[in-house]
Design a protein around this motif. Structure first.
Motif, PDB file in Angstrom:
ATOM      1  N   LEU A   1      11.507  19.828 -36.309  1.00  0.00           N
ATOM      2  CA  LEU A   1      12.129  19.828 -37.631  1.00  0.00           C
ATOM      3  C   LEU A   1      13.534  19.239 -37.605  1.00  0.00           C
ATOM      4  CD1 LEU A   1      11.657  20.802 -40.559  1.00  0.00           C
ATOM      5  CD2 LEU A   1      12.629  22.991 -39.876  1.00  0.00           C
ATOM      6  N   PHE A   2      13.800  18.344 -38.539  1.00  0.00           N
ATOM      7  CA  PHE A   2      15.127  17.755 -38.681  1.00  0.00           C
ATOM      8  C   PHE A   2      15.733  18.028 -40.060  1.00  0.00           C
ATOM      9  CE2 PHE A   2      14.073  15.412 -34.916  1.00  0.00           C
ATOM     10  CZ  PHE A   2      15.270  14.982 -34.380  1.00  0.00           C
TER      11      PHE A   2
ATOM     12  N   ASN B   1       3.709  29.699 -25.797  1.00  0.00           N
ATOM     13  CA  ASN B   1       4.965  30.390 -26.048  1.00  0.00           C
ATOM     14  C   ASN B   1       6.164  29.450 -25.884  1.00  0.00           C
ATOM     15  OD1 ASN B   1       6.447  32.796 -26.652  1.00  0.00           O
ATOM     16  ND2 ASN B   1       7.092  32.775 -24.522  1.00  0.00           N
ATOM     17  N   HIS B   2       5.998  28.405 -25.063  1.00  0.00           N
ATOM     18  CA  HIS B   2       7.080  27.434 -24.878  1.00  0.00           C
ATOM     19  C   HIS B   2       7.462  26.784 -26.212  1.00  0.00           C
ATOM     20  CE1 HIS B   2       9.658  24.610 -22.782  1.00  0.00           C
ATOM     21  NE2 HIS B   2       9.096  23.635 -23.460  1.00  0.00           N
ATOM     22  N   HIS B   3       6.478  26.520 -27.068  1.00  0.00           N
ATOM     23  CA  HIS B   3       6.755  25.920 -28.378  1.00  0.00           C
ATOM     24  C   HIS B   3       7.609  26.863 -29.224  1.00  0.00           C
ATOM     25  CE1 HIS B   3       3.899  22.720 -27.522  1.00  0.00           C
ATOM     26  NE2 HIS B   3       3.039  23.645 -27.145  1.00  0.00           N
ATOM     27  N   LEU B   4       7.251  28.142 -29.181  1.00  0.00           N
ATOM     28  CA  LEU B   4       8.014  29.135 -29.934  1.00  0.00           C
ATOM     29  C   LEU B   4       9.429  29.257 -29.389  1.00  0.00           C
ATOM     30  CD1 LEU B   4       8.319  31.395 -32.009  1.00  0.00           C
ATOM     31  CD2 LEU B   4       7.272  32.948 -30.317  1.00  0.00           C
ATOM     32  N   GLN B   5       9.578  29.336 -28.083  1.00  0.00           N
ATOM     33  CA  GLN B   5      10.908  29.463 -27.486  1.00  0.00           C
ATOM     34  C   GLN B   5      11.768  28.243 -27.794  1.00  0.00           C
ATOM     35  OE1 GLN B   5      12.011  32.362 -26.427  1.00  0.00           O
ATOM     36  NE2 GLN B   5       9.972  33.008 -27.038  1.00  0.00           N
ATOM     37  N   PHE B   6      11.151  27.064 -27.785  1.00  0.00           N
ATOM     38  CA  PHE B   6      11.927  25.871 -28.110  1.00  0.00           C
ATOM     39  C   PHE B   6      12.301  25.855 -29.596  1.00  0.00           C
ATOM     40  CE2 PHE B   6      12.610  21.525 -29.457  1.00  0.00           C
ATOM     41  CZ  PHE B   6      13.646  21.185 -28.608  1.00  0.00           C
ATOM     42  N   ALA B   7      11.393  26.283 -30.465  1.00  0.00           N
ATOM     43  CA  ALA B   7      11.709  26.341 -31.897  1.00  0.00           C
ATOM     44  C   ALA B   7      12.913  27.265 -32.131  1.00  0.00           C
ATOM     45  CB  ALA B   7      10.495  26.822 -32.685  1.00  0.00           C
ATOM     46  N   LEU B   8      12.932  28.406 -31.454  1.00  0.00           N
ATOM     47  CA  LEU B   8      14.069  29.323 -31.576  1.00  0.00           C
ATOM     48  C   LEU B   8      15.339  28.700 -30.998  1.00  0.00           C
ATOM     49  CD1 LEU B   8      12.168  32.594 -30.681  1.00  0.00           C
ATOM     50  CD2 LEU B   8      13.254  32.070 -32.895  1.00  0.00           C
ATOM     51  N   ARG B   9      15.202  27.985 -29.899  1.00  0.00           N
ATOM     52  CA  ARG B   9      16.358  27.298 -29.312  1.00  0.00           C
ATOM     53  C   ARG B   9      16.911  26.267 -30.297  1.00  0.00           C
ATOM     54  NH1 ARG B   9      16.559  24.219 -23.444  1.00  0.00           N
ATOM     55  NH2 ARG B   9      18.768  23.713 -23.550  1.00  0.00           N
ATOM     56  N   ARG B  10      16.022  25.538 -30.966  1.00  0.00           N
ATOM     57  CA  ARG B  10      16.432  24.537 -31.947  1.00  0.00           C
ATOM     58  C   ARG B  10      17.193  25.193 -33.096  1.00  0.00           C
ATOM     59  NH1 ARG B  10      14.689  19.601 -32.152  1.00  0.00           N
ATOM     60  NH2 ARG B  10      14.861  18.333 -34.008  1.00  0.00           N
ATOM     61  N   LEU B  11      16.684  26.323 -33.567  1.00  0.00           N
ATOM     62  CA  LEU B  11      17.362  27.026 -34.657  1.00  0.00           C
ATOM     63  C   LEU B  11      18.739  27.527 -34.231  1.00  0.00           C
ATOM     64  CD1 LEU B  11      14.385  29.026 -36.228  1.00  0.00           C
ATOM     65  CD2 LEU B  11      15.508  26.950 -37.125  1.00  0.00           C
ATOM     66  N   ARG B  12      18.845  28.048 -33.006  1.00  0.00           N
ATOM     67  CA  ARG B  12      20.153  28.496 -32.514  1.00  0.00           C
ATOM     68  C   ARG B  12      21.121  27.317 -32.368  1.00  0.00           C
ATOM     69  NH1 ARG B  12      17.177  30.484 -28.737  1.00  0.00           N
ATOM     70  NH2 ARG B  12      16.322  32.546 -28.926  1.00  0.00           N
ATOM     71  N   PHE B  13      20.611  26.214 -31.852  1.00  0.00           N
ATOM     72  CA  PHE B  13      21.410  24.998 -31.687  1.00  0.00           C
ATOM     73  C   PHE B  13      21.956  24.556 -33.049  1.00  0.00           C
ATOM     74  CE2 PHE B  13      22.012  20.415 -31.162  1.00  0.00           C
ATOM     75  CZ  PHE B  13      22.552  20.306 -29.885  1.00  0.00           C
ATOM     76  N   TRP B  14      21.089  24.583 -34.059  1.00  0.00           N
ATOM     77  CA  TRP B  14      21.495  24.200 -35.412  1.00  0.00           C
ATOM     78  C   TRP B  14      22.512  25.200 -35.963  1.00  0.00           C
ATOM     79  CZ3 TRP B  14      21.228  20.001 -38.259  1.00  0.00           C
ATOM     80  CH2 TRP B  14      21.502  20.085 -39.624  1.00  0.00           C
TER      81      TRP B  14
ATOM     82  N   PRO C   1      17.753  19.423 -42.759  1.00  0.00           N
ATOM     83  CA  PRO C   1      18.873  20.373 -42.752  1.00  0.00           C
ATOM     84  C   PRO C   1      18.668  21.564 -43.691  1.00  0.00           C
ATOM     85  CG  PRO C   1      19.662  18.136 -43.134  1.00  0.00           C
ATOM     86  CD  PRO C   1      18.173  18.088 -43.148  1.00  0.00           C
ATOM     87  N   THR C   2      18.038  21.335 -44.828  1.00  0.00           N
ATOM     88  CA  THR C   2      17.828  22.418 -45.787  1.00  0.00           C
ATOM     89  C   THR C   2      16.887  23.469 -45.211  1.00  0.00           C
ATOM     90  OG1 THR C   2      18.157  20.840 -47.589  1.00  0.00           O
ATOM     91  CG2 THR C   2      17.133  22.936 -48.160  1.00  0.00           C
ATOM     92  N   GLU C   3      15.806  23.010 -44.573  1.00  0.00           N
ATOM     93  CA  GLU C   3      14.869  23.962 -43.968  1.00  0.00           C
ATOM     94  C   GLU C   3      15.487  24.670 -42.772  1.00  0.00           C
ATOM     95  OE1 GLU C   3      10.523  23.489 -43.763  1.00  0.00           O
ATOM     96  OE2 GLU C   3      10.947  21.391 -44.278  1.00  0.00           O
ATOM     97  N   LEU C   4      16.206  23.930 -41.950  1.00  0.00           N
ATOM     98  CA  LEU C   4      16.860  24.553 -40.794  1.00  0.00           C
ATOM     99  C   LEU C   4      17.859  25.610 -41.251  1.00  0.00           C
ATOM    100  CD1 LEU C   4      17.334  21.346 -38.636  1.00  0.00           C
ATOM    101  CD2 LEU C   4      15.915  23.312 -38.019  1.00  0.00           C
ATOM    102  N   ASP C   5      18.665  25.273 -42.262  1.00  0.00           N
ATOM    103  CA  ASP C   5      19.631  26.239 -42.795  1.00  0.00           C
ATOM    104  C   ASP C   5      18.938  27.492 -43.330  1.00  0.00           C
ATOM    105  OD1 ASP C   5      21.897  24.733 -42.212  1.00  0.00           O
ATOM    106  OD2 ASP C   5      21.990  23.810 -44.207  1.00  0.00           O
ATOM    107  N   ALA C   6      17.776  27.310 -43.963  1.00  0.00           N
ATOM    108  CA  ALA C   6      17.051  28.447 -44.526  1.00  0.00           C
ATOM    109  C   ALA C   6      16.450  29.339 -43.448  1.00  0.00           C
ATOM    110  CB  ALA C   6      15.952  27.949 -45.465  1.00  0.00           C
ATOM    111  N   LEU C   7      16.097  28.771 -42.311  1.00  0.00           N
ATOM    112  CA  LEU C   7      15.461  29.535 -41.235  1.00  0.00           C
ATOM    113  C   LEU C   7      16.460  30.241 -40.311  1.00  0.00           C
ATOM    114  CD1 LEU C   7      12.667  26.977 -40.377  1.00  0.00           C
ATOM    115  CD2 LEU C   7      12.309  29.281 -41.300  1.00  0.00           C
ATOM    116  N   VAL C   8      17.644  29.693 -40.183  1.00  0.00           N
ATOM    117  CA  VAL C   8      18.645  30.227 -39.246  1.00  0.00           C
ATOM    118  C   VAL C   8      18.919  31.722 -39.423  1.00  0.00           C
ATOM    119  CG1 VAL C   8      21.131  30.134 -38.778  1.00  0.00           C
ATOM    120  CG2 VAL C   8      19.745  28.075 -38.565  1.00  0.00           C
TER     121      VAL C   8
END
Length: 161
Positions: free
Chosen positions: A42-43, A75-88, A45-52
């Protein structure tokens, strides 16, 4: 008597990121997996902001869910998705900095989605596959994305020197 502060807020069912959030909180491994894969790429910004704001709740809701995976743990996909949200959330930099941390960023698809420009394509070291010289459209970072394979295709990303 209901304690007003003891109940978690209801997750939104409409709006940016709501369908991903509902899937992640569903306890359904297939829905969680699909949502995690989508968020991993996901790139928007509106969706990322809503999920954070939901990161911790997602972590709690998915902590004991087995997502399976034969050759690569889902589970790696989930962990990376969470990492992406934290990064954002932390505004840690351009999202392209995460390319080396998730092997499923196909440079051709990233170019189709408008995230990178493919500057050149050559043969990968060792002769198998392609090596893509790409430039991030957001921060102008130069990357080398190399085709790899081991039971499934994946891509190795490194900053170009």
């Amino acid at each position: 008597m209901r304690w007003p502060f003891s109940r978690e807020a209801a997750a939104p069912t409409e709006g940016p990121g709501a369908h991903h959030l509902q899937a992640l909180l569903s306890s359904d491994p297939d829905r969680i997996y699909r949502a995690a894969c989508a968020i991993a790429r996901l790139f928007d910004p509106t969706e990322l902001d809503a999920l954070v704001p939901w990161i911790e709740r997602i972590e709690r809701a998915t902590a004991h869910i087995a997502l399976g995976g034969a050759l690569f743990a889902n589970n790696h996909h989930l962990q990376f998705a969470l990492r992406r949200l934290r990064f954002w959330r932390d505004r840690a930099g351009c999202l392209c900095a995460l390319y080396p941390h998730y092997p499923f960023f196909d440079p051709r698809r990233e170019a189709e989605r408008g995230h990178v420009i493919i500057d050149a394509v050559g043969t990968a070291e060792g002769g198998w596959g392609d090596a893509h010289a790409v430039t991030c459209v957001n921060c102008a970072a130069h990357w080398l994305a190399t085709d790899r394979e081991y039971h499934y295709p994946w891509w190795e990303w490194a900053l170009a020197r």
